[in-house]
Design an enzyme around this catalytic site. Structure first.
Site, PDB file in Angstrom:
ATOM      1  N   LYS A  44       0.763  -1.302  -0.004  1.00  0.00           N
ATOM      2  CA  LYS A  44       0.125  -0.084   0.053  1.00  0.00           C
ATOM      3  C   LYS A  44       0.980   1.146   0.033  1.00  0.00           C
ATOM      4  CE  LYS A  44      -3.927   0.063   2.175  1.00  0.00           C
ATOM      5  NZ  LYS A  44      -4.745  -0.024   2.973  1.00  0.00           N
ATOM      6  N   ARG A 113      -3.391   3.022   8.889  1.00  0.00           N
ATOM      7  CA  ARG A 113      -3.875   1.938   8.250  1.00  0.00           C
ATOM      8  C   ARG A 113      -2.612   0.795   8.126  1.00  0.00           C
ATOM      9  NH1 ARG A 113      -8.390   2.434   4.399  1.00  0.00           N
ATOM     10  NH2 ARG A 113      -8.883   4.638   4.352  1.00  0.00           N
ATOM     11  N   GLY A 122      -7.665  -7.290   5.192  1.00  0.00           N
ATOM     12  CA  GLY A 122      -8.854  -7.492   6.375  1.00  0.00           C
ATOM     13  C   GLY A 122      -8.204  -8.099   7.382  1.00  0.00           C
ATOM     14  N   MET A 124      -5.319  -7.379   9.352  1.00  0.00           N
ATOM     15  CA  MET A 124      -4.874  -6.390  10.119  1.00  0.00           C
ATOM     16  C   MET A 124      -5.542  -5.189  10.495  1.00  0.00           C
ATOM     17  SD  MET A 124      -0.749  -6.536   9.170  1.00  0.00           S
ATOM     18  CE  MET A 124      -1.079  -6.212   7.547  1.00  0.00           C
ATOM     19  N   ARG A 357      -3.171  -1.592  -6.538  1.00  0.00           N
ATOM     20  CA  ARG A 357      -2.237  -2.739  -6.379  1.00  0.00           C
ATOM     21  C   ARG A 357      -2.499  -3.775  -7.514  1.00  0.00           C
ATOM     22  NH1 ARG A 357      -4.979  -4.752  -0.600  1.00  0.00           N
ATOM     23  NH2 ARG A 357      -6.795  -5.134  -1.439  1.00  0.00           N
ATOM     24  N   HIS A 477     -15.410  -9.309   2.033  1.00  0.00           N
ATOM     25  CA  HIS A 477     -14.371 -10.382   2.429  1.00  0.00           C
ATOM     26  C   HIS A 477     -14.469 -11.594   1.820  1.00  0.00           C
ATOM     27  CE1 HIS A 477     -12.895 -13.188   5.578  1.00  0.00           C
ATOM     28  NE2 HIS A 477     -11.793 -12.353   5.513  1.00  0.00           N
ATOM     29  N   ARG A 584      -0.770 -47.948  -8.313  1.00  0.00           N
ATOM     30  CA  ARG A 584      -0.767 -48.550  -6.914  1.00  0.00           C
ATOM     31  C   ARG A 584      -1.530 -49.796  -7.220  1.00  0.00           C
ATOM     32  NH1 ARG A 584      -0.980 -43.124  -4.966  1.00  0.00           N
ATOM     33  NH2 ARG A 584       0.372 -42.695  -3.187  1.00  0.00           N
ATOM     34  N   ARG A 640       3.846 -50.624  -9.839  1.00  0.00           N
ATOM     35  CA  ARG A 640       4.463 -51.000  -8.422  1.00  0.00           C
ATOM     36  C   ARG A 640       3.856 -52.350  -7.916  1.00  0.00           C
ATOM     37  NH1 ARG A 640       3.634 -47.080  -3.406  1.00  0.00           N
ATOM     38  NH2 ARG A 640       1.440 -48.309  -3.407  1.00  0.00           N
ATOM     39  N   GLU A 792      12.134 -44.820  -0.621  1.00  0.00           N
ATOM     40  CA  GLU A 792      11.228 -44.382   0.237  1.00  0.00           C
ATOM     41  C   GLU A 792      11.843 -44.510   1.781  1.00  0.00           C
ATOM     42  OE1 GLU A 792       7.147 -45.635  -0.662  1.00  0.00           O
ATOM     43  OE2 GLU A 792       8.239 -47.251  -1.170  1.00  0.00           O
ATOM     44  N   SER A 811      12.479 -44.057  -8.102  1.00  0.00           N
ATOM     45  CA  SER A 811      11.297 -43.006  -8.194  1.00  0.00           C
ATOM     46  C   SER A 811      11.067 -42.611  -6.608  1.00  0.00           C
ATOM     47  CB  SER A 811      10.053 -43.515  -8.700  1.00  0.00           C
ATOM     48  OG  SER A 811       8.843 -42.685  -8.267  1.00  0.00           O
ATOM     49  N   GLY A 813       9.597 -41.944  -3.464  1.00  0.00           N
ATOM     50  CA  GLY A 813       8.064 -41.970  -2.843  1.00  0.00           C
ATOM     51  C   GLY A 813       8.351 -41.006  -1.671  1.00  0.00           C
ATOM     52  N   THR A 814       8.034 -39.714  -1.864  1.00  0.00           N
ATOM     53  CA  THR A 814       8.229 -38.776  -0.686  1.00  0.00           C
ATOM     54  C   THR A 814       7.307 -38.762   0.111  1.00  0.00           C
ATOM     55  OG1 THR A 814       7.323 -37.192  -2.468  1.00  0.00           O
ATOM     56  CG2 THR A 814       9.822 -37.155  -2.100  1.00  0.00           C
ATOM     57  N   ASN A 815       6.175 -39.552   0.269  1.00  0.00           N
ATOM     58  CA  ASN A 815       5.293 -39.706   1.256  1.00  0.00           C
ATOM     59  C   ASN A 815       5.760 -40.536   2.439  1.00  0.00           C
ATOM     60  OD1 ASN A 815       3.371 -38.256  -0.492  1.00  0.00           O
ATOM     61  ND2 ASN A 815       2.585 -40.423  -1.098  1.00  0.00           N
ATOM     62  N   CYS A 878       7.024 -39.680  -7.193  1.00  0.00           N
ATOM     63  CA  CYS A 878       5.594 -40.020  -7.443  1.00  0.00           C
ATOM     64  C   CYS A 878       4.819 -39.950  -6.104  1.00  0.00           C
ATOM     65  CB  CYS A 878       5.657 -41.432  -7.714  1.00  0.00           C
ATOM     66  SG  CYS A 878       6.266 -42.667  -6.692  1.00  0.00           S
ATOM     67  N   TYR A 898      11.428 -36.695 -14.278  1.00  0.00           N
ATOM     68  CA  TYR A 898      10.065 -36.553 -14.309  1.00  0.00           C
ATOM     69  C   TYR A 898       9.357 -36.295 -12.820  1.00  0.00           C
ATOM     70  CZ  TYR A 898       9.291 -41.457 -12.855  1.00  0.00           C
ATOM     71  OH  TYR A 898       9.238 -42.591 -12.210  1.00  0.00           O
TER      72      TYR A 898
HETATM   73  C1  PEP Z   1       5.185 -42.754  -1.252  1.00  0.00           C
HETATM   74  O1  PEP Z   1       5.542 -43.204  -0.361  1.00  0.00           O
HETATM   75  O2  PEP Z   1       5.296 -41.258  -1.663  1.00  0.00           O
HETATM   76  C2  PEP Z   1       4.331 -43.216  -2.349  1.00  0.00           C
HETATM   77  C3  PEP Z   1       4.184 -42.620  -3.497  1.00  0.00           C
HETATM   78  O3  PEP Z   1       3.565 -44.479  -1.964  1.00  0.00           O
HETATM   79  P1  PEP Z   1       2.494 -44.676  -1.147  1.00  0.00           P
HETATM   80  O4  PEP Z   1       1.685 -43.227  -1.090  1.00  0.00           O
HETATM   81  O5  PEP Z   1       1.474 -45.560  -1.810  1.00  0.00           O
HETATM   82  O6  PEP Z   1       2.997 -45.189   0.061  1.00  0.00           O
HETATM   83 MG    MG Z   2       5.069 -45.389   0.134  1.00  0.00          MG
END
Ligand code: PEP
Ligand code: MG
Length: 930
Positions: A44, A113, A122, A124, A357, A477, A584, A640, A792, A811, A813-815, A878, A898
């Site tokens: 602002k 303000r 809205g 602050m 803005r 709002h 899966r 998988r 994983e 790959s 498996g970041t979960n 993935c 990828y």
């Molecule tokens: C993971 O673990 O990131 C994954 C893709 O496998 P899942 O979620 O099926 O465990």
């Molecule tokens: Mg997994």
């Protein structure tokens, strides 16, 4: 490139190297700061400086920069230097205006303000009419010749000041005001005359004294200091913190404070106030868009308390002002080279610009405006790519209501505040929304119905499927916040009477209570009775295609989808997926005809029985793979092998115990129900249950694990029961050969989950390779394929160079990798996460946004180590992070091949990957920025 008519040489006053310049003046056609100084002046303040420098009609004032707020947060007060510079700027303002703050026959009044670097609508606090006191109110009454206006301004100041600065609940003031209206038989606020407002003021002062144990301060300078500090404090209020968390804004930035000479939109019928956009923020259409209210003050429009009229009406009422506004706002748009969101006030027929803005907009509008601006020569195609937030593309995928097969009863039509459709059960408060919306598998769609929303409703708005308000306009709002969230909203549906206390809404003579179903169409503004179904949207919008066509050539990361069934694969391909990154297989077993065989396989306590069950599953798996391969003709498909803990397919131990204990007490009907329940396990008659249930219980007990997520799952299943991997590999290769014979280009990639050691990988790869050879020989046809692994587990990342000897691809498996790196259970993390985020221990949910510092290091390291062993190692991701823009950017930086995400995030991932690559490229080209 576009030229601009607004350019001015901006003079930035140089602060002495030792002294911090805390206060930046603007007025008289010149400002100390400029539009680029958002870090210091906030959005602002920077806009006000820029507009002042461009000789636009901006009420003069000064901005106290964010460093003062940070200082306030650190020390609990500002330094004497801030006070000194503020008094100096105030004296300059008084001189320019030929007025004094709160003194004399023409007292200067100011607004105070907040204004942070990133807009936080809205969240602050703001104080208006500061400088009024028992004396100056009389002067204002005389000077304006409008005592009612003067007393109303004063009572608003006490109310705002009391609430924001002195921390007195709004209700204490509301009670007085409503009580006075009742006493005077006034229907509207405006029905209270000057005398009544004077009485309100006297009572307000008592409220202040009672709650704050001190008088409302009469000294205008003291008012100013207190208000400034309160705005600094408001940076830390819960709403603001919550908003920053949702929008990923750093807590360390602090807000600037803008002190500006007041102009009044409520001086009578030649005054007014409004807000607008240079283009339609919902659709992107190139039309002047906005709303205003005659004889009103700013917060009346933004808070949605009164429903404003369309800005085009201004042309009829004050044509000159309207033309001036048009001219100024188009210049602003040309200057900033983006759609502007502006606020203005008209005081006695004279126009003042209060803010400009870059406007928030829906994804649909973002794409349309970006394309228009390229066509108008205002921005380049490269810039256009960055004008759309990847997550906003979701708007193109929002569902629409399916109205074909049902009778549609439209209860009311409000404003189409945020597009899409939402169907859910009514709730009337934010808390009720949180309580009923549930989460995870127990998610329950709710529609939050309010007369109007306020920033205090933010937690309810976040969980609701859609928002309906009976008051307020397109810039209320509710409208602004839902558009930012990409959530369906119908605002200002005036025919609906909302009784929040009584928890009901009335419309068309009908009453709806908590729990009743309604359907909202945020694209047309209709509120429809009952529970309609929704239809998937069309993702092949020509403008979207055009923008993606500009972005795509930059992209180097491939984007695949996580899909388990042919229908999802087809959908993913329509969104531009270049293969499947995760199929899966266990999800394939949930089908009605498959689950009994899957269960039989799990229940088998010997290899022979297990093989018999697997034999039944083989043709079903093969058929599923055939469908997926066909949908992905020409692209790779990563399949998988079985991963989840087996008990997920079995009944709960406790349920079985209860069923066994109560079996003898059941009547015929209940027994029938129990047979149905256990039919998948082979129960055909009541007699079967007697033997079956105890046998089931004993097997469930054998399979029971204390920590199934770290238990008998992943490759451990295929290693202990090799016949499972064998069957799956056979299904994959038989399917691949079958479709290849039909001319489909098929590239299976068999992926082994939860590997921690080279030998696990080698064990499973040997099975897969053996079965492949067998099938190729039997069918007299070969197909190319790869065998690889998921990374994983931290150990897998550490020994990635070893594992790559056997694995042809990785790959992430970041979960699971996030789960195992943090040691957070991915299913239970919500017990601690809110506290961790509130305490600043974690900035974001690491299961949503990849933790670059920890998990990200493992990703980087494993990729490097893996490629040392196998330079052409294909590497992807993935986990859920594969569709999240900042994580996609990280994957690009690390050099993955990828990302793979759910079909509905493919578009987002494509744009995020293109932006990451384009950002790199443009950074490398001199003189070009994103
Ligand atoms: C993971 O673990 O990131 C994954 C893709 O496998 P899942 O979620 O099926 O465990
Ligand atoms: Mg997994």
């Amino acid at each position: 490139m576009a030229t601009t008519t607004l350019e001015h040489d901006v003079e930035v006053s140089e602060a002495k190297p030792s002294a911090v310049k805390y206060v930046y003046f603007f007025g008289g056609g010149k400002a100390d700061g400029n539009g680029k100084m958002k870090d210091e002046l906030g959005g602002k303040g920077a806009g006000l400086a820029e507009m002042t420098n461009a000789a636009l009609p901006v009420p003069p004032g000064f901005t106290i920069q964010t460093e003062a707020c940070r200082e306030y947060m650190r020390r609990g007060s500002v330094s004497g230097e801030v006070d000194r510079q503020m008094e100096e700027a105030l004296a300059r303002l008084e001189k320019l205006q030929d007025q004094q703050l709160g003194i004399g026959s023409n007292p200067l009044l100011v607004s105070v303000r907040s204004g942070a670097k990133f807009s936080m609508p809205g969240m602050m606090d703001t104080i208006l009419n500061l400088g009024l006191n028992d004396e100056s109110v009389e002067a204002l009454a005389r000077r304006s010749n409008n005592p009612r206006f003067a007393y109303d301004s004063y009572r608003r100041l006490i109310q705002m000041f009391g609430n924001v600065v002195m921390d007195i609940g709004k209700s204490a003031f509301d009670e007085v005001f409503e009580g006075k209206k009742k006493q005077k038989k006034a229907k509207l606020d405006t029905d209270l005359d000057a005398a009544a407002l004077k009485e309100v003021i006297a009572e307000y002062k008592k409220v202040v004294k009672k709650h704050a144990k001190r008088d409302f301060p009469q000294d205008p300078h003291q008012q100013l200091i207190m208000a400034r500090d309160a705005v600094f404090r408001s940076w830390q209020n819960d709403r603001a913190k919550h908003y920053r968390r949702i929008n990923n804004i750093s807590d360390d930035l602090g807000t600037a404070v803008n002190v500006q000479a007041m102009v009044f939109g409520n001086l009578g019928e030649t005054s007014g106030t409004g807000v607008g956009f240079t283009r339609n923020p919902a659709t992107g259409a190139k039309e002047f868009y906005g709303e205003f209210l005659l004889n009103a003050q700013g917060e009346d429009v933004v808070s949605g308390v009164r429903t404003p009229v369309h800005i085009l009406e201004l042309e009829k009422i004050m044509p000159q002002v309207y033309n001036q506004l048009r001219e100024i706002t188009s210049r602003l748009e040309q200057h900033y080279r983006d759609m502007q969101d502006f606020e203005f006030t008209i005081q006695d027929g004279k126009l003042y610009m209060l803010q400009t803005r870059n406007g928030k907009r829906t994804g649909l509008a973002a794409v349309k405006v970006a394309i228009q601006m390229v066509e108008e020569g205002l921005i380049s195609k490269e810039e256009a790519i960055f004008r759309v937030e990847p997550n906003q593309l979701y708007d193109f995928l929002v569902p629409r209501l399916d109205e074909k097969s049902v009778k549609v009863e439209v209860l009311a039509t409000g404003l189409p505040a945020s597009p899409g459709a939402a169907v859910g059960q009514i709730v009337f408060t934010a808390d009720e929304a949180v309580e009923k919306a549930g989460h995870g598998a127990k998610k329950n769609p709710v529609i939050l119905v309010r007369a109007e929303t306020t920033p205090e409703d933010i937690h309810g708005m976040e969980v609701a499927a859609g928002i309906l308000t009976s008051r307020g306009g397109m810039t209320s709002h509710a409208a602004v916040v839902t558009r930012g969230m990409g959530k369906c909203c119908v605002a200002g549906a005036g025919d609906i009477e909302v009784n929040e206390k009584g928890r009901e809404m009335r419309v068309k003579g009908q009453t709806f209570k908590s729990g009743d179903w309604v359907s909202l169409d945020g694209t047309t503004g209709r509120v429809i009775k009952g529970k309609l179904s929704t239809m998937p949207p069309k993702a092949d919008d020509p403008e979207l295609m055009k923008l993606m066509g500009w972005a795509e050539p930059f992209r180097t990361l491939k984007v695949r989808a996580n899909a388990d069934i042919p229908r999802d694969a087809i959908q993913a391909r329509a969104f531009g997926a270049e293969g499947i990154g995760l199929c899966r297989t266990e999800h394939m077993f949930f089908g009605e005809e498959k689950i009994p065989h899957m269960r039989a396989m799990i229940l088998a306590d010997n290899e022979k029985d297990r093989r018999a069950a697997l034999k039944k599953l083989l043709p079903m798996q093969r058929n599923d793979f055939i469908g997926v391969f066909r949908a992905m003709d020409g692209f790779p498909v990563t399949i998988r092998t079985l991963d989840p803990p087996l008990h997920e397919f079995l009944p709960r131990r406790e349920d079985l115990m209860v069923d066994i204990a109560t079996f003898s007490t059941l009547d015929a009907k209940q027994k029938k129900a129990l047979i149905a329940k256990y039919r998948d396990y082979g129960a055909k008659a009541a007699g079967d249950l007697k033997k079956l249930l105890p046998a089931l219980l004993s097997r469930v007990e054998q399979l029971h694990e204390f920590n199934p997520m770290l238990g008998h799952r992943g490759c451990r299943l295929g290693i202990t029961y090799p016949e499972i991997t064998e069957m799956q590999a056979r299904a994959i290769f038989e399917a691949a050969v079958a479709v290849a014979k039909d001319g489909v280009k098929v590239f299976p990639e068999v992926m082994i989950p939860l590997v921690a050691t080279l030998k696990e990988m080698a064990n499973q790869a040997a099975i897969v390779n053996r079965v492949a050879e067998e099938v190729f020989k039997e069918k007299e046809r070969k197909v190319d394929y790869l065998v690889g692994t998921m990374i994983e587990l931290p150990r897998a990342a550490l020994v990635a160079d070893e594992i790559a000897k056997e694995a042809q691809f990785f790959s992430f498996g970041t979960n699971d990798l996030t789960q195992t790196t943090f040691g957070f259970s991915r299913d239970d993390v919500n017990k601690v996460l809110p506290t961790y985020i509130a305490e600043g221990i974690l900035k974001q949910d690491p299961f949503a946004v990849l933790d670059r510092d920890g998990v990200g290091q493992l990703v980087r390291m494993a990729t490097e180590r893996g490629r040392k062993t196998r330079p052409n190692l294909k590497v992807g991701i993935c986990g859920e992070h594969g569709g999240e823009p900042s994580s996609v950017e990280f994957c690009h930086q690390v050099g993955l091949n990828y990302v793979s995400c759910s079909p509905f995030r493919v578009l987002t991932a494509r744009l995020a990957a293109a932006q990451a690559a384009a950002g790199d490229k443009l950074k490398g080209e001199a003189g070009r920025t994103k």
